[in-house]
Every structure is written in C-alpha cells, then in structure tokens.
Design an enzyme around this catalytic site. Structure first.
Site, short mmCIF file in Angstrom:
data_model
loop_
_atom_site.label_atom_id
_atom_site.label_comp_id
_atom_site.label_asym_id
_atom_site.label_seq_id
_atom_site.Cartn_x
_atom_site.Cartn_y
_atom_site.Cartn_z
N HIS A 12 0.82 -1.21 0.00
CA HIS A 12 0.00 0.00 0.00
C HIS A 12 0.86 1.26 0.00
O HIS A 12 0.43 2.30 -0.53
CB HIS A 12 -0.94 -0.01 1.20
CG HIS A 12 -2.07 -0.96 1.05
ND1 HIS A 12 -2.81 -1.43 2.12
CD2 HIS A 12 -2.61 -1.55 -0.05
CE1 HIS A 12 -3.76 -2.26 1.68
NE2 HIS A 12 -3.64 -2.34 0.37
N HIS A 50 -4.51 -5.61 -10.81
CA HIS A 50 -3.18 -5.09 -10.46
C HIS A 50 -2.17 -5.37 -11.56
O HIS A 50 -1.39 -4.48 -11.94
CB HIS A 50 -2.70 -5.70 -9.15
CG HIS A 50 -3.36 -5.13 -7.95
ND1 HIS A 50 -3.07 -3.88 -7.46
CD2 HIS A 50 -4.30 -5.64 -7.11
CE1 HIS A 50 -3.80 -3.64 -6.38
NE2 HIS A 50 -4.56 -4.69 -6.16
#
Length: 410
Positions: free
Chosen positions: A252, A387
């Site tokens: 993150h 992703h």
C-alpha cells in the site's frame, strides 16, 4: 510542473520494453475473460477455470469490468460484450434495488463497504470513458451512493461500512478503502469534468498520508477507530487478512506513492495548486517500502506485511504488491528522471518475470511462499486481473489523466 526528459537508456522509452509490456497485457486479458458467470464475474482457479459453483463477487465484477473497459478503449476486439455484461450485472443481480448500493456477492447479503463501492465508481467511470450503453446511469448512481452514504465532508474521507439498510455504521475507518477512493476520485474528476473530486482526493491524502504516514517515517497506518485514532494492534490475531492485515502493508505504500503523483499531476492539469509535499511524501513512501520490505527476511522479494519495528509478519510474496512496486517506480521515474527509480523499476520487473509470470498456465501466480514457490494461503487461484494489467499499462502513460481517459486520448 514540467517533468524531466527521461534518459535515452530508460526502459520507459525503450521500444522493446514498451512492446513487451503491451504483449504481457494481451496475454493477461484472455485468461481473465473466462471469469463471467450469470450474475457478474467470479474468481478463477490457478488454471484459469471457474470452480464448480463459482459465484459472482462485487470485487471481481467491478475490477474485471474496469479492465475490460480499458481493453476496449485501446481497440482490442472481443471485450465490449464483457464490459456490457459487467454493467448489466451491476445494474441487476448485484444491485440492492430496495436500499440502494451494491451487495458484496450474489448471495445478496452482508454489509455495504466503502472499499467495494469505490470499485463500482471506478468500473462505471471506465465504462463511461469506453462509451458503453448504460454506463452513464451506473456512474450517476455510484456517485449518488458515495455522496449520500460514504463521503464525510467533516472528516474529509470515507466512512467504512454500513448495514444493508444503511442504519448501522461500523465504528472503524480504513486506509485501504480511502486509498481506492482516491483512485476512483481521480477517474471521476476526468469523466465528469468536476474538480471537486480532486479536492476530495487531496483531503483524503492529506489525512492518511501527510498527517499520519509522514509522521511515522512514511509508514502507512492502515486501521483507525471512527475518530481517526490509530489502532496499531488491529487484527494482531489474524495477521494475514487479505484486506485488513495486522501491521504495515508495504504494497500500500507503493500504491499510495503512485496515487500521490497522479493527484499532483491531475491538480496541475486542472489549474489547481498542488502541494509540494505530494512529491516529498511519494518519495518517502517508496523509500520506506523498499528499505523495509525488499529482502526483509533474507530472501528476494517483497514481504506482505511488517510489524511496527519493520520485522516481517507475513512473509508471503503477493503479486499485487509486486505490481504496485513496479508501477510506483515507473511513476517516480517519470516524475523525477532519477536513476534510483530506474534501478528499482528494472529490479522489480526482473523479479516479476522470473517468479510471478506463469507462462505455462497463464496469468501471474497470485502468491509465493517465503521461498518464492507458488502458494495459496491468502489468495487461492488467480482471480485478479486488475493489479497486473494496470502494471503493464501505467508505465506507458502520463501521470495524468487517469487510465481510461488517458487511453481514450491516445
């Protein structure tokens, strides 16, 4: 902001590397295209097959719709009907026609989360950029739900989750949901032309990153109570949770670093002031994640999570972390032109090519164990296109506008 010219030896300007990224994207798409079920899109197994009894989930339906819209915008035949299927199921099987909002899966039970509703907005915005029928109505509904229920003007961030009828609110605030709201808000600003979404994204970033992460050595704090007091021991008994893991999550930090640079570029593109700390914090987030997560346990790769002394907690290597690391390196390289980001960018892609890309069965391994062997303790199968597909698109595009709008302008 004038970004520096990239050196002629940068992979970001090498035709062969750009062609390789494009080819990898074209390889990823057909694998994911088999994920359709009647109610939306479902998780695939490691072979790219739908398991017996596979059921639609909102996370896969929104992410697949988003990615298939990006493919359609690029002019790749065969994906328009998949975008339309996603729109139809988001307007049908997964939509709560009584209370509003969307269910997490086709069982039509459970709470309504900001995390998943941010992906509804992202999918709708990409479908709108792709000019697909029904996208505009879906986009309007998604915006309405966010503004009525999730966005809190007083807090400058999203509330986390509610009961089905919106009457009960979870006493929790999360960085992950607000991170994906930042991504969605950048896209909403582009497709609606309303800079309010950029201002909201900036408020989220200021709270989560410039206030909390920057004061902790640019380590992202993931979990908070409803008053934005940090909860450092949250999920200590369940450290490998795929959405709310204990400790810090370096993946993150990479993702936030990239989003800060997209936001900086978007603000300046809109003629708005972009705080200088956006670049400073992006650098800090990237540096802390590389320092603490790469080779953290003595083996190559990025670990999933760390404790507050930067010691590995969950040593698994996840494909999304690797994808976000290379995308963040590309964004910082494009923004600064500095050789250190070129070095990391190459290193991350070399590792991905050697360990994550599955040339035999397709797509990418979603998880590796601490010895970099395929594993499935956190993410079984290969359910996620989002992703990996974004990781092969982002290095080829400017920092602003957002993905779908940038591809439509090419």
């Amino acid at each position: 902001m004038k970004t520096p010219a990239l050196p002629c030896d940068s992979w970001l300007v090498k035709p062969a590397h750009l062609a390789w990224l494009n080819a990898e994207g074209m390889r990823l798409l057909p694998f994911a295209s088999t994920s359709g079920v009647a109610q939306g899109f479902a998780a695939l197994d490691s072979q790219g097959r739908l398991p017996v009894g596979a059921s639609a989930e909102l996370i896969h339906t929104t992410r697949m719709t988003h990615c298939f819209a990006l493919a359609h915008i690029q002019g790749v035949p065969g994906y328009a009907h998949l975008v339309d299927h996603g729109i139809a199921t988001l307007q049908g099987a997964l939509r709560d026609e009584q209370a509003g909002g969307w269910f997490a899966d086709a069982s039509r039970r459970g709470d309504k989360s900001a995390y998943l509703h941010a992906f509804v907005a992202l999918a709708a915005s990409s479908a709108q950029a792709a000019a697909r029928p029904g996208a505009e109505a879906l986009l309007g509904e998604a915006i309405g739900i966010i503004e009525r229920h999730f966005w809190c003007e007083e807090e400058g961030a999203l509330r986390e989750s509610f009961s089905r009828d919106w009457s009960q609110e979870e006493a929790y605030r999360g960085a992950n949901s607000n991170m994906h709201a930042t991504e969605a808000f950048l896209a909403l600003a582009d497709v609606t032309g309303d800079a309010l979404w950029l201002q909201r994204a900036l408020r989220i970033v200021e709270r989560l990153i410039h206030e909390h992460a920057a004061s902790r050595g640019h380590v992202v704090v993931e979990h908070f109570d409803k008053h934005w007091q940090a909860l450092p021991e949250y999920n200590a008994a369940n450290p490998a949770d795929p959405f709310r893991p204990y400790g810090s999550t370096p993946g993150h930090s990479f993702e936030w670093a990239r989003l800060l640079l997209h936001l900086e570029a978007a603000l300046q593109r809109a003629g708005l002031a972009a705080p200088g700390w956006l670049l400073e914090d992006a650098r800090g987030l990237f540096a802390s994640a590389c320092r603490d997560a790469w080779h953290a346990d003595g083996a190559p790769g990025l670990v999933y999570s760390l404790d507050w002394q930067a010691r590995p907690v969950v040593r698994a290597r996840l494909h999304w972390v690797q994808a976000e690391a290379s995308a963040a390196a590309a964004a910082l390289l494009r923004r600064t032109g500095e050789p250190v980001y070129e070095q990391w960018y190459r290193l991350f892609w070399e590792f991905t090519a050697s360990h994550f890309i599955d040339l035999q069965r397709g797509s990418w391994h979603h998880e590796l164990d601490a010895d970099n062997r395929p594993a499935a303790s956190i993410w079984p199968g290969k359910p996620d296109l989002y992703h990996a597909y974004q990781a092969v698109l982002l290095p080829r595009l400017p920092l602003a506008p957002s993905l779908a709008t940038a591809l439509a302008a090419m």
